[in-house]
Design an enzyme around this catalytic site. Sequence first.
Site, mmCIF file in Angstrom:
data_model
loop_
_atom_site.group_PDB
_atom_site.id
_atom_site.type_symbol
_atom_site.label_atom_id
_atom_site.label_comp_id
_atom_site.label_asym_id
_atom_site.label_seq_id
_atom_site.Cartn_x
_atom_site.Cartn_y
_atom_site.Cartn_z
ATOM 1 N N PRO A 1 0.796 -1.228 0.000
ATOM 2 C CA PRO A 1 0.000 0.000 0.000
ATOM 3 C C PRO A 1 0.828 1.278 0.000
ATOM 4 C CG PRO A 1 -0.106 -1.093 2.137
ATOM 5 C CD PRO A 1 0.532 -2.051 1.183
ATOM 6 N N ASN A 2 0.344 2.213 -0.787
ATOM 7 C CA ASN A 2 0.872 3.579 -0.886
ATOM 8 C C ASN A 2 2.193 3.676 -1.649
ATOM 9 O OD1 ASN A 2 -1.283 4.780 0.701
ATOM 10 N ND2 ASN A 2 -0.368 3.719 2.444
ATOM 11 N N ARG B 1 5.201 10.966 -2.514
ATOM 12 C CA ARG B 1 4.788 10.691 -1.146
ATOM 13 C C ARG B 1 5.950 10.961 -0.178
ATOM 14 N NH1 ARG B 1 4.543 4.607 1.406
ATOM 15 N NH2 ARG B 1 3.715 5.230 3.426
ATOM 16 N N TYR C 1 10.960 9.051 1.824
ATOM 17 C CA TYR C 1 11.092 7.986 0.822
ATOM 18 C C TYR C 1 11.855 8.392 -0.435
ATOM 19 C CZ TYR C 1 7.586 5.860 3.816
ATOM 20 O OH TYR C 1 6.923 5.338 4.896
ATOM 21 N N ASN D 1 8.036 -5.539 -0.311
ATOM 22 C CA ASN D 1 7.868 -4.362 0.533
ATOM 23 C C ASN D 1 6.378 -4.268 0.816
ATOM 24 O OD1 ASN D 1 7.633 -1.936 1.808
ATOM 25 N ND2 ASN D 1 8.907 -0.782 0.374
ATOM 26 N N ALA E 1 2.813 -0.597 5.111
ATOM 27 C CA ALA E 1 2.322 -0.618 6.492
ATOM 28 C C ALA E 1 1.772 -1.981 6.912
ATOM 29 C CB ALA E 1 1.264 0.462 6.682
ATOM 30 N N HIS F 1 3.638 -4.199 9.452
ATOM 31 C CA HIS F 1 3.550 -4.031 10.900
ATOM 32 C C HIS F 1 2.239 -4.547 11.490
ATOM 33 C CE1 HIS F 1 6.794 -1.447 9.675
ATOM 34 N NE2 HIS F 1 5.966 -0.599 9.069
ATOM 35 N N ASP G 1 1.131 -15.381 7.299
ATOM 36 C CA ASP G 1 0.647 -16.755 7.085
ATOM 37 C C ASP G 1 0.719 -17.145 5.608
ATOM 38 O OD1 ASP G 1 0.170 -17.174 9.741
ATOM 39 O OD2 ASP G 1 -2.010 -16.987 9.619
ATOM 40 N N GLU H 1 12.593 -9.272 2.631
ATOM 41 C CA GLU H 1 11.806 -8.092 3.009
ATOM 42 C C GLU H 1 12.627 -6.828 2.745
ATOM 43 O OE1 GLU H 1 10.883 -8.135 7.163
ATOM 44 O OE2 GLU H 1 9.880 -6.188 7.105
ATOM 45 N N HIS I 1 12.516 -2.408 2.825
ATOM 46 C CA HIS I 1 11.886 -1.109 3.097
ATOM 47 C C HIS I 1 12.827 -0.020 2.630
ATOM 48 C CE1 HIS I 1 8.804 -3.059 5.421
ATOM 49 N NE2 HIS I 1 9.766 -3.788 5.954
ATOM 50 N N LEU I 2 12.264 0.989 2.004
ATOM 51 C CA LEU I 2 13.081 2.122 1.563
ATOM 52 C C LEU I 2 13.687 2.847 2.758
ATOM 53 C CD1 LEU I 2 10.310 3.018 -0.875
ATOM 54 C CD2 LEU I 2 12.645 2.838 -1.698
ATOM 55 N N SER I 3 12.874 3.055 3.779
ATOM 56 C CA SER I 3 13.328 3.776 4.968
ATOM 57 C C SER I 3 13.847 2.783 6.016
ATOM 58 C CB SER I 3 12.170 4.591 5.555
ATOM 59 O OG SER I 3 11.132 3.722 5.988
ATOM 60 N N ARG J 1 12.551 4.739 13.039
ATOM 61 C CA ARG J 1 11.331 5.553 12.956
ATOM 62 C C ARG J 1 10.426 5.273 14.163
ATOM 63 N NH1 ARG J 1 8.874 5.095 7.125
ATOM 64 N NH2 ARG J 1 7.670 6.872 7.952
ATOM 65 N N ARG K 1 6.640 0.973 13.881
ATOM 66 C CA ARG K 1 7.257 0.444 12.660
ATOM 67 C C ARG K 1 8.383 -0.542 12.963
ATOM 68 N NH1 ARG K 1 5.048 3.770 8.556
ATOM 69 N NH2 ARG K 1 4.648 5.854 9.360
HETATM 70 C C1 DQA Z 1 7.926 1.300 4.141
HETATM 71 C C2 DQA Z 1 7.953 1.515 5.655
HETATM 72 C C3 DQA Z 1 6.572 1.309 6.254
HETATM 73 O O1 DQA Z 1 6.612 1.544 7.653
HETATM 74 C C4 DQA Z 1 5.576 2.273 5.628
HETATM 75 O O2 DQA Z 1 4.288 2.036 6.141
HETATM 76 C C5 DQA Z 1 5.590 2.233 4.157
HETATM 77 C C6 DQA Z 1 6.877 2.163 3.463
HETATM 78 C C7 DQA Z 1 9.282 1.621 3.487
HETATM 79 O O3 DQA Z 1 9.503 1.192 2.361
HETATM 80 O O4 DQA Z 1 10.107 2.313 4.094
HETATM 81 O O5 DQA Z 1 4.557 2.309 3.502
HETATM 82 O O6 DQA Z 1 7.636 -0.068 3.885
#
Ligand code: DQA
Length: 149
Positions: free
Chosen positions: A10-11, A18, A23, A74, A77, A80, A87, A98, A100-102, A107, A111
């Site tokens: 998502p997002n 964003r 990011y 990735n 959210a 978390h 599952d 896994e 994550h950009l950040s 943070r 998270r």
């Molecule tokens: C994220 C980190 C997550 O906490 C956040 O909800 C995202 C992006 C990252 O790529 O840093 O949507 O997965």
Amino acid sequence: MHKVLILNGPNLNLLGTRQPEVYGRTTLKMVEETCVKHGASIELEVSHQQSNHEGVLIDAIHAAKGTQDGIVLNAGAYTHTSIALMDAISSVELPVVEVHLSNIHAREPFRHKSYVASVAVGQICGFGLLGYVMALDALSAHLKNEGAA
Ligand code: DQA
């Protein structure tokens, strides 16, 4: 040639505009193109998918069984919160890296917890776009070692 799915949650379709201070300016298209290109250079056939919906991500993980050799995930959210995604990963028994950009550990405390991490081969976070490239390298090495074992 191993097949790898880049699955973004998502997002992440909004990458580039964003919260660029968190990011960066890299767009999802740049992430996907970089992954396809880097994958080809290390003999991985990379496909990609993004969804804002938990169930669609779960369906994509299910569909990867038998069609893909591994997943770079990735989960945004849902990382978390989603026991269902965790599952799904356990159910298909495919190696997942896994990403994550950040740096999620630097943070907000909510998270720091990742349900994905407990079923992933490993986690890469904090390196932006480079994290996806590193994840492909890691997955490639993992798949080769498995083949040799
Ligand atoms: C994220 C980190 C997550 O906490 C956040 O909800 C995202 C992006 C990252 O790529 O840093 O949507 O997965």
